[in-house]
Design a protein around this motif. Structure first.
Motif, mmCIF file in Angstrom:
data_model
loop_
_atom_site.group_PDB
_atom_site.id
_atom_site.type_symbol
_atom_site.label_atom_id
_atom_site.label_comp_id
_atom_site.label_asym_id
_atom_site.label_seq_id
_atom_site.Cartn_x
_atom_site.Cartn_y
_atom_site.Cartn_z
ATOM 1 N N ALA A 55 3.104 -20.408 7.049
ATOM 2 C CA ALA A 55 3.522 -19.298 6.188
ATOM 3 C C ALA A 55 3.384 -19.654 4.717
ATOM 4 O O ALA A 55 3.149 -18.783 3.869
ATOM 5 N N ASP A 56 3.501 -20.951 4.400
ATOM 6 C CA ASP A 56 3.332 -21.419 3.024
ATOM 7 C C ASP A 56 1.867 -21.529 2.624
ATOM 8 O O ASP A 56 1.549 -21.852 1.483
ATOM 9 N N PHE A 89 8.913 -17.337 6.074
ATOM 10 C CA PHE A 89 8.423 -16.040 6.545
ATOM 11 C C PHE A 89 8.786 -14.933 5.561
ATOM 12 O O PHE A 89 7.977 -14.042 5.276
ATOM 13 N N SER A 90 10.006 -14.967 5.029
ATOM 14 C CA SER A 90 10.446 -13.925 4.101
ATOM 15 C C SER A 90 9.620 -13.946 2.827
ATOM 16 O O SER A 90 9.225 -12.893 2.303
ATOM 17 N N LEU A 91 9.342 -15.138 2.324
ATOM 18 C CA LEU A 91 8.544 -15.262 1.113
ATOM 19 C C LEU A 91 7.118 -14.752 1.343
ATOM 20 O O LEU A 91 6.543 -14.047 0.498
ATOM 21 N N ALA A 92 6.555 -15.097 2.494
ATOM 22 C CA ALA A 92 5.206 -14.631 2.819
ATOM 23 C C ALA A 92 5.163 -13.108 2.927
ATOM 24 O O ALA A 92 4.210 -12.470 2.470
ATOM 25 N N ALA A 93 6.194 -12.525 3.531
ATOM 26 C CA ALA A 93 6.221 -11.071 3.711
ATOM 27 C C ALA A 93 6.382 -10.334 2.382
ATOM 28 O O ALA A 93 5.951 -9.184 2.245
ATOM 29 N N PRO A 98 0.211 -10.009 1.970
ATOM 30 C CA PRO A 98 0.549 -11.123 2.853
ATOM 31 C C PRO A 98 -0.693 -11.781 3.448
ATOM 32 O O PRO A 98 -1.579 -11.100 3.978
ATOM 33 N N ALA A 99 -0.760 -13.089 3.316
ATOM 34 C CA ALA A 99 -1.905 -13.835 3.824
ATOM 35 C C ALA A 99 -1.821 -13.987 5.338
ATOM 36 O O ALA A 99 -0.738 -13.903 5.931
ATOM 37 N N SER A 100 -2.952 -14.214 5.957
ATOM 38 C CA SER A 100 -2.977 -14.540 7.374
ATOM 39 C C SER A 100 -2.653 -16.021 7.542
ATOM 40 O O SER A 100 -2.870 -16.831 6.631
ATOM 41 N N LEU A 114 0.385 -11.951 9.555
ATOM 42 C CA LEU A 114 1.771 -12.426 9.497
ATOM 43 C C LEU A 114 2.621 -11.833 10.605
ATOM 44 O O LEU A 114 3.394 -12.543 11.257
ATOM 45 N N ASP A 115 2.505 -10.527 10.860
ATOM 46 C CA ASP A 115 3.349 -9.923 11.888
ATOM 47 C C ASP A 115 3.051 -10.492 13.270
ATOM 48 O O ASP A 115 3.963 -10.670 14.088
#
Length: 207
Positions: A55-56, A89-93, A98-100, A114-115
């Motif tokens: 996620a980072d 996850f929250s930061l990515a969302a 949002p990146a893959s 991400l989902d």
């Protein structure tokens, strides 16, 4: 993203199961063939670390996914790594685009939206929580808790139904065993477990 809320709830339910683990129980066998409870929990914490790194924005570095020792505090290790993952996850969302995620332990490694990654980890969390609960002899409580939240149980079943089930995907050494037939009266959690090859009749005394 509502899915993030469901994922956080899955971690909360799993943490409540891991909280009950005593250090002397870490040697017990689990429904994961050949894995002690310690090995299972170290795998789970390692997965938290790997998904958080993905996620980072980390690339397909398998070193980031290795098992993490839990020593004598499995609950502390679980909760600390789960909080780190939730934040990642929250930061990515929250990103504008949002990146893959690269998930090197899953099929071709992605990238995964991400989902999709969050859903896969939700599944992993609840299935391994059931493994721990079954090892401790109390899977019914977790099953009832998940099925008491229809949206969570429905998401789990939907993700489980999308997991590839061809013989090559369920061969020895793969994440999940061959699909089993659930009882006619089975609820969504039990049906999801059957789709992933988990035998809900597994009993520690019989192993």
């Amino acid at each position: 993203m509502r899915l993030l809320e469901l994922h956080t709830r899955s971690l909360e339910l799993a943490a409540s199961v891991v909280d009950a683990v005593q250090p002397e129980q870490l040697v017990l066998p689990t429904p994961c063939a050949g894995w002690s409870l310690r090995r299972l929990l170290e795998h789970v914490v390692g997965q938290h670390r790997g998904f958080a790194a993905a996620a980072d924005g980390a690339g397909p570095d398998l070193a980031l996914w290795r098992d993490v020792p839990v020593h004598g505090d499995p609950a502390g290790a679980f909760r600390h790594s789960a909080a780190r993952l939730t934040a990642a996850f929250s930061l990515a969302a929250a990103a504008p685009h949002p990146a893959s995620l690269r998930l090197p332990e899953i099929r071709d490694g992605g990238p995964f939206p991400l989902d999709r990654a969050v859903g896969l980890h939700l599944l992993d969390t609840l299935v391994h929580a059931w493994d721990v609960a079954a090892t401790l002899g109390s899977p019914a409580r977790l099953t009832a808790a998940v099925e008491g939240e229809p949206e969570l149980a429905g998401e789990l079943l939907a993700v489980a139904g999308a997991v590839p089930a061809a013989p090559a995907d369920r061969a020895p050494g793969r994440a999940f065993a061959a699909v089993l037939t659930a009882r006619e009266s089975a609820g969504p959690f039990e049906r999801a477990l059957a789709l992933l090859g988990r035998d809900t009749a597994w009993a520690l005394s019989a192993r």
